[in-house]
Design a protein around this motif. Structure first.
Motif, PDB file in Angstrom:
ATOM      1  N   UNK A 132      10.574   1.484  -7.990  1.00  0.00           N
ATOM      2  CA  UNK A 132      11.606   1.921  -8.934  1.00  0.00           C
ATOM      3  C   UNK A 132      11.035   2.180 -10.321  1.00  0.00           C
ATOM      4  N   UNK A 133      11.504   3.253 -10.938  1.00  0.00           N
ATOM      5  CA  UNK A 133      11.141   3.553 -12.318  1.00  0.00           C
ATOM      6  C   UNK A 133       9.732   4.060 -12.523  1.00  0.00           C
ATOM      7  N   UNK A 134       9.022   4.378 -11.464  1.00  0.00           N
ATOM      8  CA  UNK A 134       7.664   4.899 -11.615  1.00  0.00           C
ATOM      9  C   UNK A 134       7.687   6.339 -12.118  1.00  0.00           C
ATOM     10  N   UNK A 135       6.607   6.725 -12.799  1.00  0.00           N
ATOM     11  CA  UNK A 135       6.432   8.093 -13.281  1.00  0.00           C
ATOM     12  C   UNK A 135       5.130   8.631 -12.700  1.00  0.00           C
ATOM     13  N   UNK A 136       5.199   9.768 -12.028  1.00  0.00           N
ATOM     14  CA  UNK A 136       4.025  10.390 -11.428  1.00  0.00           C
ATOM     15  C   UNK A 136       3.745  11.676 -12.199  1.00  0.00           C
ATOM     16  N   UNK A 137       2.565  11.762 -12.785  1.00  0.00           N
ATOM     17  CA  UNK A 137       2.219  12.833 -13.720  1.00  0.00           C
ATOM     18  C   UNK A 137       1.612  14.040 -13.010  1.00  0.00           C
ATOM     19  N   UNK A 138       1.495  15.177 -13.714  1.00  0.00           N
ATOM     20  CA  UNK A 138       0.991  16.400 -13.093  1.00  0.00           C
ATOM     21  C   UNK A 138      -0.381  16.229 -12.442  1.00  0.00           C
ATOM     22  N   UNK A 139      -0.539  16.863 -11.281  1.00  0.00           N
ATOM     23  CA  UNK A 139      -1.830  16.926 -10.622  1.00  0.00           C
ATOM     24  C   UNK A 139      -2.207  15.733  -9.783  1.00  0.00           C
ATOM     25  N   UNK A 140      -1.330  14.744  -9.665  1.00  0.00           N
ATOM     26  CA  UNK A 140      -1.658  13.492  -8.969  1.00  0.00           C
ATOM     27  C   UNK A 140      -1.464  13.641  -7.460  1.00  0.00           C
ATOM     28  N   UNK A 141      -2.375  13.035  -6.702  1.00  0.00           N
ATOM     29  CA  UNK A 141      -2.215  12.846  -5.260  1.00  0.00           C
ATOM     30  C   UNK A 141      -2.216  11.354  -4.974  1.00  0.00           C
ATOM     31  N   UNK A 142      -1.259  10.907  -4.176  1.00  0.00           N
ATOM     32  CA  UNK A 142      -1.186   9.506  -3.750  1.00  0.00           C
ATOM     33  C   UNK A 142      -1.466   9.473  -2.255  1.00  0.00           C
ATOM     34  N   UNK A 143      -2.520   8.745  -1.862  1.00  0.00           N
ATOM     35  CA  UNK A 143      -2.969   8.722  -0.474  1.00  0.00           C
ATOM     36  C   UNK A 143      -2.017   7.992   0.442  1.00  0.00           C
ATOM     37  N   UNK A 144      -2.114   8.279   1.737  1.00  0.00           N
ATOM     38  CA  UNK A 144      -1.159   7.771   2.713  1.00  0.00           C
ATOM     39  C   UNK A 144      -1.118   6.240   2.737  1.00  0.00           C
ATOM     40  N   UNK A 170       3.068   2.076  -4.822  1.00  0.00           N
ATOM     41  CA  UNK A 170       3.020   2.161  -6.278  1.00  0.00           C
ATOM     42  C   UNK A 170       4.035   1.169  -6.832  1.00  0.00           C
ATOM     43  N   UNK A 171       3.572   0.187  -7.599  1.00  0.00           N
ATOM     44  CA  UNK A 171       4.446  -0.848  -8.122  1.00  0.00           C
ATOM     45  C   UNK A 171       5.490  -0.300  -9.073  1.00  0.00           C
ATOM     46  N   UNK A 172       6.647  -0.975  -9.125  1.00  0.00           N
ATOM     47  CA  UNK A 172       7.751  -0.544  -9.969  1.00  0.00           C
ATOM     48  C   UNK A 172       7.303  -0.393 -11.423  1.00  0.00           C
ATOM     49  N   UNK A 173       7.771   0.672 -12.062  1.00  0.00           N
ATOM     50  CA  UNK A 173       7.484   0.896 -13.471  1.00  0.00           C
ATOM     51  C   UNK A 173       6.113   1.440 -13.777  1.00  0.00           C
ATOM     52  N   UNK A 174       5.350   1.807 -12.764  1.00  0.00           N
ATOM     53  CA  UNK A 174       3.996   2.321 -13.000  1.00  0.00           C
ATOM     54  C   UNK A 174       4.028   3.746 -13.547  1.00  0.00           C
ATOM     55  N   UNK A 175       2.973   4.094 -14.288  1.00  0.00           N
ATOM     56  CA  UNK A 175       2.769   5.464 -14.752  1.00  0.00           C
ATOM     57  C   UNK A 175       1.477   5.964 -14.121  1.00  0.00           C
TER      58      UNK A 175
END
Length: 206
Positions: free
Chosen positions: A137-149, A153-158
């Motif tokens: 919850x509340x995470x922000x994923x910025x341009x160009x990011x890939x998150x592997x399978x 991602x912990x809550x509130x992460x950027x």
């Protein structure tokens, strides 16, 4: 090169031409209609999802859900998007299968130059989230990011940089805390153990 081609190639752009304002206006109409659906209109919600994304989409999205275009978003089967998520999709957002989003997650594919003299311009970089991820919850994923399978991602992460597969990553900026391991097969929260008997007891209640 057209403005749409500039967007697709990560170049500086503005979005006031080539039908882009009209596309966003149409997307807002669909977004408003989708967010007006309730638990008694699930068939209409499913129909609208297919229109919004421009393809058949077998995911569950809790209204309200916010986006710019919709047609730049691909969501894999079995994914779940909780309420108040915001997808700024000036370019591609690709989400794999069985991905879980907590409430109020933001995915932003767009950035602006740092210097205020050029701040009116934008650039766009795609975001990819691979299969079986959980975005807190509340995470922000910025341009160009890939998150592997499989990653969490912990809550509130950027999330400003790529996150490898099979990891737990937290913080601002988000960093890998540890790898998913055998301990996670035995415990689901702190010292609370996963047992076959408990899973069977839960299954009988369904």
């Amino acid at each position: 090169m057209t403005m749409r081609e500039r967007i697709a190639n990560g170049k500086l752009f503005t979005d006031y031409c080539e039908g882009l304002p009209e596309d966003r206006a149409n997307a807002k109409r669909r977004m408003i209609a989708f967010n007006a659906t309730g638990p008694d209109t699930l068939e209409e919600r499913a129909r609208l999802m297919n229109v919004i994304f421009g393809r058949e989409t077998k995911a569950w999205i809790e209204p309200p859900f916010y986006f710019c275009y919709g047609t730049n978003i691909e969501i894999g089967d079995g994914s779940y998007i909780n309420f108040n998520c915001n997808f700024v999709d000036d370019t591609k957002i690709v989400i794999g299968k069985n991905v879980m989003f907590g409430p109020a997650v933001t995915i932003a594919t767009v950035g602006h130059p740092i210097h205020p003299a050029y701040r009116e311009y934008m650039y766009a970089e795609p975001v990819k989230i691979e299969n079986n991820c959980w975005i807190g919850a509340g995470s922000v994923i910025c341009p160009g990011v890939t998150i592997g399978e499989n990653s969490v991602i912990g809550a509130g992460s950027v999330v400003t940089k790529d996150i490898p597969a099979n990891t737990v990553a937290v913080g601002n900026p988000c960093r890998v805390l540890r790898h998913i391991n055998e301990h996670d097969m035995k415990y689901y929260y702190k010292d609370r153990e996963i047992t076959q008997a408990d899973l069977e007891a839960e299954a009988k209640l369904r």
